[in-house]
Design a protein around this motif. Sequence first.
Motif, mmCIF file in Angstrom:
data_model
loop_
_atom_site.group_PDB
_atom_site.id
_atom_site.type_symbol
_atom_site.label_atom_id
_atom_site.label_comp_id
_atom_site.label_asym_id
_atom_site.label_seq_id
_atom_site.Cartn_x
_atom_site.Cartn_y
_atom_site.Cartn_z
ATOM 1 N N ASP A 1 2.376 -2.454 -6.224
ATOM 2 C CA ASP A 1 1.826 -1.215 -5.845
ATOM 3 C C ASP A 1 0.526 -0.944 -5.835
ATOM 4 O OD1 ASP A 1 1.591 1.463 -5.177
ATOM 5 O OD2 ASP A 1 3.586 2.220 -6.238
ATOM 6 N N LEU A 2 -0.097 -0.829 -4.679
ATOM 7 C CA LEU A 2 -1.694 -0.721 -4.459
ATOM 8 C C LEU A 2 -1.838 0.900 -3.971
ATOM 9 C CD1 LEU A 2 -4.588 -1.863 -4.566
ATOM 10 C CD2 LEU A 2 -3.873 -2.865 -2.252
ATOM 11 N N ASP A 3 -2.453 1.550 -4.992
ATOM 12 C CA ASP A 3 -2.646 3.197 -4.502
ATOM 13 C C ASP A 3 -4.323 3.289 -4.177
ATOM 14 O OD1 ASP A 3 -2.572 5.717 -3.985
ATOM 15 O OD2 ASP A 3 -2.235 6.086 -6.137
ATOM 16 N N VAL A 4 -4.578 2.984 -2.999
ATOM 17 C CA VAL A 4 -5.901 2.942 -2.487
ATOM 18 C C VAL A 4 -5.840 3.698 -1.045
ATOM 19 C CG1 VAL A 4 -6.725 0.983 -3.807
ATOM 20 C CG2 VAL A 4 -5.761 0.714 -1.661
ATOM 21 N N ASP A 5 -7.131 4.055 -0.799
ATOM 22 C CA ASP A 5 -7.459 4.396 0.815
ATOM 23 C C ASP A 5 -7.762 2.961 1.160
ATOM 24 O OD1 ASP A 5 -7.684 7.023 0.403
ATOM 25 O OD2 ASP A 5 -9.554 7.132 -0.526
ATOM 26 N N TRP A 6 -6.660 2.760 2.392
ATOM 27 C CA TRP A 6 -6.882 1.566 2.798
ATOM 28 C C TRP A 6 -6.907 1.694 4.406
ATOM 29 C CZ3 TRP A 6 -2.218 -0.894 5.772
ATOM 30 C CH2 TRP A 6 -2.511 -2.321 5.872
ATOM 31 N N LEU A 7 -7.836 0.798 4.977
ATOM 32 C CA LEU A 7 -7.942 0.763 6.470
ATOM 33 C C LEU A 7 -7.800 -0.629 6.887
ATOM 34 C CD1 LEU A 7 -8.731 2.524 9.019
ATOM 35 C CD2 LEU A 7 -10.958 2.203 8.479
ATOM 36 N N ASP A 8 -7.143 -0.904 7.835
ATOM 37 C CA ASP A 8 -7.018 -2.232 8.531
ATOM 38 C C ASP A 8 -7.810 -2.115 9.824
ATOM 39 O OD1 ASP A 8 -6.424 -4.507 9.739
ATOM 40 O OD2 ASP A 8 -4.273 -4.479 9.798
ATOM 41 N N ILE B 1 1.030 -1.221 -0.100
ATOM 42 C CA ILE B 1 0.166 -0.118 0.062
ATOM 43 C C ILE B 1 0.655 1.241 0.046
ATOM 44 C CG2 ILE B 1 -1.883 1.126 1.132
ATOM 45 C CD1 ILE B 1 -2.737 -1.511 0.396
ATOM 46 N N ARG B 2 0.428 2.198 -0.891
ATOM 47 C CA ARG B 2 1.367 3.397 -0.900
ATOM 48 C C ARG B 2 0.884 4.190 0.545
ATOM 49 N NH1 ARG B 2 0.838 6.294 -7.039
ATOM 50 N NH2 ARG B 2 1.415 4.258 -8.065
ATOM 51 N N PRO B 3 1.897 4.420 1.187
ATOM 52 C CA PRO B 3 1.844 5.110 2.643
ATOM 53 C C PRO B 3 1.516 6.347 2.337
ATOM 54 C CG PRO B 3 4.274 4.835 2.255
ATOM 55 C CD PRO B 3 3.503 4.132 1.008
ATOM 56 N N THR B 4 0.363 6.662 3.399
ATOM 57 C CA THR B 4 0.124 8.400 3.288
ATOM 58 C C THR B 4 0.667 9.054 4.557
ATOM 59 O OG1 THR B 4 -2.094 7.234 4.556
ATOM 60 C CG2 THR B 4 -1.944 7.618 2.045
ATOM 61 N N SER B 5 1.034 8.191 5.426
ATOM 62 C CA SER B 5 1.507 8.828 6.815
ATOM 63 C C SER B 5 2.911 8.100 7.313
ATOM 64 C CB SER B 5 0.554 8.950 7.951
ATOM 65 O OG SER B 5 0.021 7.399 8.336
ATOM 66 N N PRO B 6 3.684 8.356 8.206
ATOM 67 C CA PRO B 6 4.713 7.668 8.605
ATOM 68 C C PRO B 6 4.291 6.712 10.007
ATOM 69 C CG PRO B 6 4.705 9.842 9.862
ATOM 70 C CD PRO B 6 3.680 10.030 8.727
ATOM 71 N N ALA B 7 3.348 5.905 9.533
ATOM 72 C CA ALA B 7 2.495 4.902 10.544
ATOM 73 C C ALA B 7 3.562 3.824 11.167
ATOM 74 C CB ALA B 7 1.450 4.070 9.696
ATOM 75 N N THR B 8 3.387 3.625 12.487
ATOM 76 C CA THR B 8 4.197 2.966 13.139
ATOM 77 C C THR B 8 3.664 1.617 13.335
ATOM 78 O OG1 THR B 8 3.283 3.781 15.232
ATOM 79 C CG2 THR B 8 5.544 4.516 14.204
ATOM 80 N N GLY B 9 2.161 1.291 13.094
ATOM 81 C CA GLY B 9 1.667 0.120 13.399
ATOM 82 C C GLY B 9 1.713 -0.971 11.992
ATOM 83 N N PHE B 10 2.403 -0.590 10.969
ATOM 84 C CA PHE B 10 2.496 -1.588 9.831
ATOM 85 C C PHE B 10 3.999 -1.859 9.778
ATOM 86 C CE2 PHE B 10 -1.385 1.442 8.526
ATOM 87 C CZ PHE B 10 -2.175 0.413 9.034
ATOM 88 N N GLY B 11 3.979 -3.114 9.188
ATOM 89 C CA GLY B 11 5.511 -3.465 8.360
ATOM 90 C C GLY B 11 5.463 -2.859 7.193
ATOM 91 N N TYR B 12 6.694 -2.757 6.839
ATOM 92 C CA TYR B 12 7.158 -2.108 5.420
ATOM 93 C C TYR B 12 7.646 -2.953 4.575
ATOM 94 C CZ TYR B 12 5.706 2.706 7.094
ATOM 95 O OH TYR B 12 5.119 3.694 7.997
ATOM 96 N N VAL B 13 7.492 -2.798 3.103
ATOM 97 C CA VAL B 13 8.389 -3.271 2.144
ATOM 98 C C VAL B 13 9.037 -2.271 1.140
ATOM 99 C CG1 VAL B 13 6.374 -3.768 0.906
ATOM 100 C CG2 VAL B 13 8.547 -5.244 0.263
ATOM 101 N N ARG B 14 10.256 -2.504 0.992
ATOM 102 C CA ARG B 14 11.168 -1.674 0.140
ATOM 103 C C ARG B 14 11.203 -2.137 -1.141
ATOM 104 N NH1 ARG B 14 16.461 -0.681 -1.379
ATOM 105 N NH2 ARG B 14 17.464 -2.510 0.194
#
Length: 368
Positions: free
Chosen positions: A275-282, A152-165
């Motif tokens: 790449d998934l460019d969406v509004d995403w809410l877990d 998911i394209r990040p929209t904020s510096p979220a600390t609750g998700f893992g990241y992939v480069r």
Amino acid sequence: MRHAVVMAGGSGTRLWPLSRATRPKQLLDVVHDDSDGAGGARSLLAEAFARLEAVLPAERIWVCTAARYGAQVQAALPRLRPDRLVLEPVARDTANAVGLAAALVAETDPDAELAVVSADHVIRPVEAFAAALSTAFDALTARPRALVTLGIRPTSPATGFGYVRRGAATGVPGVAEAAAFKEKPDRATAEVYLASGEYLWNSGMFVWRARTVLDALADHLPATAEGLDRVVAAPAGPQRDAVLAEVFPTLPKTSVDYAVLEPAATEPGRVLVADLDVDWLDVGSWPALAQTLATADGNAVGGLAVALDSAGNIVFSDDPGHLVALVGVRDSVVVATADVTMVCPVSDAERVKQLLATVEERHGTRFS
């Protein structure tokens, strides 16, 4: 052919007391969507199934859930074929759940390509999701042994998700090699990730060939692979159900990330990211669920509520005849059900799971 499985076995303890062991969050009608003008609500599971129908016919959509939820899932999804319902006798983490679904899909279609998605996400617009999922499937044509994760394209510096480069391009637009997976970062690290433009949130959704993930389990988790072979070798029906009930609880409990993705990531170019460019809410907590609720006087509200000089609250009542009334309340979660009223600061919402454990310690499972 292309198939998909919705993973819907979680119990949603951080949404207690609304989410219960007998009726978890994915089956609750809590997602509000006014796009059709009706202003109604539907379940997270129904949303997930409908999203997949933008890509696949219903007969190639599967749902994996706990056996105790089987009847509720079938009732909630009238378009789900009964033979597409995968029931786990007990919870043994995602490696075994994904493996069981992959084994049953591969039995019906040995060349199946399989998307694995979650039942507790809100993703919009659906068209963007459908396009990205189709692209991830397309990547398997170029690289048949690939394991594709949706980022998911990040929209904020979220600390609750893992990241992939992102790494090297693959030749498939929108899909890159996965250069590195990162655990949930601290705030400063997350800000660096966001500023770089190289990192995506790891959504926990995947696309791969069913046979590929089964082969990976055979290599890295042989006890699970052998157990699943025993299950599928039994004739479908009561005999298979009996073998599943015997074998599944004995399988090593571990995640698909640990059992499959981490070993595969050591092989250059084996793991890809789409790449998934969406509004995403877990939807894993009350603050997350609040983003799906209506807003009234500065409060997120589900059900019947009145607030006086109160703001920043999350208010939910699951009884249409039960009014929740607030005076002078700030930044709190207030949830009313038939047998439990729960109140906590929004800042402590992640502790609801801990609260439930305390309730069970003192009262048993009566309120869980």
